[in-house]
Write an enzyme that holds these catalytic residues in place. Structure first.
Site, mmCIF file in Angstrom:
data_model
loop_
_atom_site.group_PDB
_atom_site.id
_atom_site.type_symbol
_atom_site.label_atom_id
_atom_site.label_comp_id
_atom_site.label_asym_id
_atom_site.label_seq_id
_atom_site.Cartn_x
_atom_site.Cartn_y
_atom_site.Cartn_z
ATOM 1 N N ALA A 12 0.833 -1.216 0.000
ATOM 2 C CA ALA A 12 0.000 0.000 0.000
ATOM 3 C C ALA A 12 0.859 1.254 0.000
ATOM 4 O O ALA A 12 0.951 1.976 -0.985
ATOM 5 C CB ALA A 12 -0.952 -0.019 1.203
ATOM 6 N N CYS A 44 -7.578 -4.791 2.280
ATOM 7 C CA CYS A 44 -8.857 -4.699 2.989
ATOM 8 C C CYS A 44 -9.994 -5.366 2.219
ATOM 9 O O CYS A 44 -11.084 -5.558 2.763
ATOM 10 C CB CYS A 44 -9.201 -3.236 3.250
ATOM 11 S SG CYS A 44 -8.031 -2.415 4.354
#
Length: 568
Positions: A12, A44
């Protein structure tokens, strides 16, 4: 002379920092390395791949334009070199080199750097219990984890599953198992509630009841002792209170920062192991930046160190780092811990402190609970939303907000309206007068986020003597003590079933008749007033206040009692 930027970690924050820097300094060199082949993905989204709502694992790696973000993508489109299946083994800060190892060939080498970015993320906790290595025991933090779990449940061999840990990932996985695959699922949480530290006691009962209603067993205050297997495969999980049969176990018992590399290099880490950074995201070595799940940043409500392992925060921090690598002066002040989670009929979200957290931090705080419509009551499509507001009594400062609702987007809109204010120490008037967009299909003219602040104002002023739903449940369970009288202030038709079920114990005096009939209510007892959402009972309480009568108004009314699984 071109700079050499080395980025360790490519999920990320790493890709965000690398790409931001290259946009600003296209002539400089960036090398990004990661131990996995799969990079730059939406972690996620893993529970939603497990559930089947996301069809293909590659979708979590795709850009919005359906291009896979792999090593070739970064080389061709971003001019960033990626070394996959490569581990950073050590950092030589004095000579500004990173020692790396190719995990396929075993070959080691050194990468020189001018600036270094640590984006190593976090790893799932592995408690010291027997049976973790059995087939069928998984974590749920990588795409490899997701693939293994999805293949297991899709294969049809899993009849029972246990999720160890009742945090965000644990609950999302539990919902996926039970809702989408019809697997009997249990959640085991060592704390006394699910979502510990994120939901207050009123809201957590709503969330827990939503799980239980949908056939997820929830066991809190319970510790896993061991995992047992048969023929090398998981067969059951044993806690300090029970044995649960299961062909699949998902370990979601929290995470720990991947900070060993930083600590071994002599960088500052805190007692939790998170890397300490300043507001420019620099470590104790100004040429080394860090962010994401491996760092600590300030909690902007308490002023103390916070830990926020969220993909959204990692991306924002990555942009700050990329800007500063290019000579900018971007700042990341910290966070208030804004979050949301999708359950079954309910969704939950929040920001800032719960009442329990506020009290632990030394605040003289109170929590107020309201149930109200998320849209105009006359609009055909509306639902009842619950909001809690945590307020410091002496200063009227708002410390946190949490909520539950059947419509997650409507709930998140309210939380997102308040969350940015928390770092500025807002007071009740700031929320009471908060300007929000209004049209009947989207909100009420007096929005519920304004209402919850108004209720808090009335509580602090002593006009509203509130009783939360849990306290009401205790009083109702002991209704034969003779200390309390229970009065339903709804119209007679709405109260009739309970009046008939509990004659002499459940009484109905509608708000419209309260003034004229107040003498029918015993004056030697504390009166517990209840309605659908708390509005009519509060109006009734004002009448009783004028007559000098002692009363308590149930916050959230029957809507909250029923959402919590109350038996009235």
């Amino acid at each position: 002379m071109p700079q050499n930027i080395v980025v360790i970690g490519a999920v990320a924050l790493g890709p965000k920092a690398a790409c931001r820097f290259k946009r600003l300094c296209p002539e400089d060199n960036v090398i990004m390395l990661d131990q996995s082949d799969r990079i730059s993905y939406g972690g996620c989204g893993i529970p939603y791949y497990v559930s089947g709502e996301v069809n293909n694992l590659e979708e979590l790696q795709m850009t919005p334009y359906h291009t896979i973000r792999d090593a070739d993508f970064f080389r061709v489109n971003k001019d960033v070199k990626v070394l996959s299946r490569t581990k950073a083994e050590s950092i030589d800060r004095q000579n500004k080199k990173v020692r790396i190892k190719n995990l396929i060939t075993g070959e080691t080498s050194e990468l020189p750097y001018d600036k270094l970015v640590l984006a190593m993320g976090s790893s799932p906790n592995r408690p010291p219990i027997e049976g973790l290595d059995l087939e069928g025991v998984h974590t749920c933090t990588t795409l490899e984890d997701a693939k293994a779990i999805r293949e297991a449940v899709a294969g049809g061999s899993v009849n029972g599953a246990v999720v160890v840990g009742g945090g965000f990932i644990g609950l999302e996985v539990a919902v996926s198992m039970a809702d989408m695959w019809g697997i009997k699922t249990s959640v085991v949480e060592i704390a006394d509630q699910v979502l510990p530290g994120f939901l207050g006691k009123t809201m957590v009962k709503i969330a827990t009841n939503d799980l239980i209603k949908n056939d997820v067993d929830v066991f809190t205050n319970e510790k896993v002792v061991r995992i047992e297997g048969e023929n090398g495969k998981v067969a059951r999980i044993v806690t300090d209170k029970r044995t649960i049969e299961a062909e699949l176990v998902v370990m979601a018992a929290g995470i720990r920062p991947n900070s060993e590399l930083a600590r071994d290099a002599g960088l500052d880490v805190n007692e939790r192991g998170a890397i300490v950074v300043n507001d420019r995201m620099q470590t104790s070595d100004p040429d080394i930046y860090a962010g994401g799940d491996c760092v600590t940043v300030p909690n902007l409500v308490t002023g103390k160190p916070g830990f926020y392992p969220l993909g959204s925060m990692a991306n924002r921090q990555g942009r700050v780092i990329g800007t500063n690598l290019a000579g900018g002066d971007a700042r990341f002040p910290g966070g208030v811990g804004t979050w949301c989670v999708k359950l079954f009929e309910q969704n939950a979200a929040g920001a800032g402190l719960t009442l329990e957290a506020a009290l632990r931090e030394g605040f003289d705080a109170v929590n107020v609970h309201v149930e109200g419509f998320d849209r105009a009551h006359f609009y055909p499509e509306h639902t009842v939303m619950a909001l809690d507001l945590v307020v410091e009594r002496p200063t009227r400062r708002v410390l946190g907000i949490q909520g539950t609702s059947g419509l997650g987007d409507a709930l998140v809109a309210r939380i997102n309206a308040v969350a940015p204010l928390l770092q500025s120490k807002p007071v009740l008037e700031d929320i009471s007068n908060l300007e929000v967009a209004y049209s009947p299909p989207f909100a009420s003219a007096m929005d519920i986020v304004n209402t919850v602040a108004n209720v808090a104002d009335n509580v602090l002023a002593g006009r509203n003597h509130a009783l939360d739903p849990e306290e009401f449940a205790v009083l109702w369970a002991n209704r034969n003590s003779g200390e309390y009288t229970f009065v339903d202030t709804r119209i007679a038709a709405n109260a009739q079933a309970l009046v008939e079920k509990y004659p002499g114990q459940w009484n109905c005096v509608p708000l419209e008749e309260m003034e004229q009939r107040i003498n029918e209510i015993p004056s030697d007892k504390t009166v517990v007033l209840i309605c659908n959402t708390g509005l009519r009972s509060y109006e009734s309480q004002l009448i009783m206040n004028r007559h000098g009568r002692k009363s308590l108004s149930v916050q959230g009314g029957m809507a909250s009692v029923l959402k919590q699984g109350g038996e009235v």
